[in-house]
Design a protein around this motif. Sequence first.
Motif, PDB file in Angstrom:
ATOM      1  N   GLU A  71     -11.269  -1.923 -31.085  1.00  0.00           N
ATOM      2  CA  GLU A  71     -10.799  -1.277 -32.315  1.00  0.00           C
ATOM      3  C   GLU A  71     -10.272  -2.344 -33.268  1.00  0.00           C
ATOM      4  O   GLU A  71      -9.698  -3.350 -32.846  1.00  0.00           O
ATOM      5  N   MET A  72     -10.479  -2.104 -34.559  1.00  0.00           N
ATOM      6  CA  MET A  72      -9.961  -3.010 -35.573  1.00  0.00           C
ATOM      7  C   MET A  72      -9.670  -2.217 -36.835  1.00  0.00           C
ATOM      8  O   MET A  72     -10.495  -1.400 -37.268  1.00  0.00           O
ATOM      9  N   ALA A  73      -8.486  -2.430 -37.392  1.00  0.00           N
ATOM     10  CA  ALA A  73      -8.094  -1.722 -38.610  1.00  0.00           C
ATOM     11  C   ALA A  73      -6.869  -2.386 -39.199  1.00  0.00           C
ATOM     12  O   ALA A  73      -6.304  -3.328 -38.627  1.00  0.00           O
TER      13      ALA A  73
ATOM     14  N   PHE B  67     -13.959   0.474 -20.440  1.00  0.00           N
ATOM     15  CA  PHE B  67     -12.625   1.041 -20.249  1.00  0.00           C
ATOM     16  C   PHE B  67     -12.667   2.338 -19.446  1.00  0.00           C
ATOM     17  O   PHE B  67     -11.616   2.865 -19.092  1.00  0.00           O
ATOM     18  N   HIS B  68     -13.853   2.834 -19.123  1.00  0.00           N
ATOM     19  CA  HIS B  68     -13.924   4.203 -18.576  1.00  0.00           C
ATOM     20  C   HIS B  68     -13.267   4.337 -17.203  1.00  0.00           C
ATOM     21  O   HIS B  68     -12.831   5.431 -16.825  1.00  0.00           O
TER      22      HIS B  68
ATOM     23  N   ILE C  66     -22.933   2.480 -23.379  1.00  0.00           N
ATOM     24  CA  ILE C  66     -21.988   1.558 -24.014  1.00  0.00           C
ATOM     25  C   ILE C  66     -21.679   2.058 -25.424  1.00  0.00           C
ATOM     26  O   ILE C  66     -22.594   2.230 -26.230  1.00  0.00           O
ATOM     27  N   PRO C  67     -20.414   2.311 -25.760  1.00  0.00           N
ATOM     28  CA  PRO C  67     -20.087   2.790 -27.118  1.00  0.00           C
ATOM     29  C   PRO C  67     -20.222   1.677 -28.150  1.00  0.00           C
ATOM     30  O   PRO C  67     -19.807   0.545 -27.912  1.00  0.00           O
ATOM     31  N   ALA C  68     -20.821   1.993 -29.268  1.00  0.00           N
ATOM     32  CA  ALA C  68     -20.968   1.020 -30.345  1.00  0.00           C
ATOM     33  C   ALA C  68     -19.664   0.922 -31.133  1.00  0.00           C
ATOM     34  O   ALA C  68     -18.936   1.906 -31.278  1.00  0.00           O
TER      35      ALA C  68
ATOM     36  N   ALA D 293     -14.052   1.407 -34.398  1.00  0.00           N
ATOM     37  CA  ALA D 293     -13.635   1.650 -33.023  1.00  0.00           C
ATOM     38  C   ALA D 293     -14.866   1.896 -32.171  1.00  0.00           C
ATOM     39  O   ALA D 293     -15.892   2.385 -32.665  1.00  0.00           O
ATOM     40  N   ALA D 294     -14.757   1.536 -30.891  1.00  0.00           N
ATOM     41  CA  ALA D 294     -15.856   1.728 -29.944  1.00  0.00           C
ATOM     42  C   ALA D 294     -15.430   2.740 -28.896  1.00  0.00           C
ATOM     43  O   ALA D 294     -14.926   2.383 -27.828  1.00  0.00           O
TER      44      ALA D 294
END
Length: 355
Positions: A245-247, A298-299, A313-315, A325-326
């Motif tokens: 995540e980045m924000a 992370f699952h 795999i989440p993008a 965010a992924a």
Amino acid sequence: MSDPRDRQSDAPPLLEVVGLKMQYAVSKAGFGKPQVLRAVDGVSFTLTRGETLSIVGESGCGKSSVARLIMRLEEPTAGRILIHGRRIDHLSARALRPMRRQVQIVFQDPFSSLNPRMKVRDILAEPVRNFRLAAGASAVRRRVADLLAQVRLPASAGERFPHEFSGGQRQRIGIARALAAEPEAIVCDEAVSALDLSVKAQIVNLLQDLQRDLGLALLFISHDLAIVEHITHRVAVMYLGQSVEMADRRTIFGGPRHPYTAALLSAVPIPDPFVKRKRILLSGDVPSPINPPAGCRFHTRCPFVFDRCRTEIPALRQLREGHVAACHLNDLPDQPLARAAEILGEAGRPIEVQS
């Protein structure tokens, strides 16, 4: 009055990292093939002039490896590192030399990063001479005196050796050494984690003052979220070598959209006995970067895991401008896990207890 840390910069990036990877071959017992440890696995971000970007995450997530790769203390396996649009990841040592002025680093341990056999004046004079930033001995002496004044140390400190200073004073010397090259950006690799709480605050305030006065960009690597919230403009969260995540600061601390970010924030202690926050407890240990889990990394620890997380795999995708965010949760409709999204939002801020 608006907080300058919440403002978005439209300036072109001073530093740009694209798809950065660092893999190590790890010997395996017996006659098996060497295994691959993925310390950094596809990290991307930008840093603009006068901005602070903080990289956070648990120990071993790859934060410090990113710092070492940017400084070319280690060679990346893949990806690009650009300063003012020019790639530096493939430059020879000779070609890289003039670019080293642009980005300097302050290390975690201020004692081991300073030469114990050199007086402070010589430590600070070395980069000034190396980059030919002052002509003549008197000009170098004036520059050293200016550097000591910038980090709020007396001129007499130049005549002493590093072991004669406290930890906080040694870190000021480390900052002065970074400033000696007249950089545009400084990488702070856990630069305050080895210091006492009161000294931490002094060093953080010093960095903010220098940033304001000199227009410095800071890449602030830390696991201390309280310090990060105080100093940063934007936050990048890493888990097991990847950005999740980045924000901007306000978004990350007020409404995270990844369960790992929310769990990190929920674990930050609050120094008020009448205030509590909902704690997100993670089960299990961090998986090995040699054999990361399939699907979302992370699952295996996520309290909101569902079937898709285990296989796909989440993008890292954009949720709104400046926020990526992924997490597969962000692809779900309001049902059936709308409550999970609410919990993610609530974890970022404390909940007051009614007396």
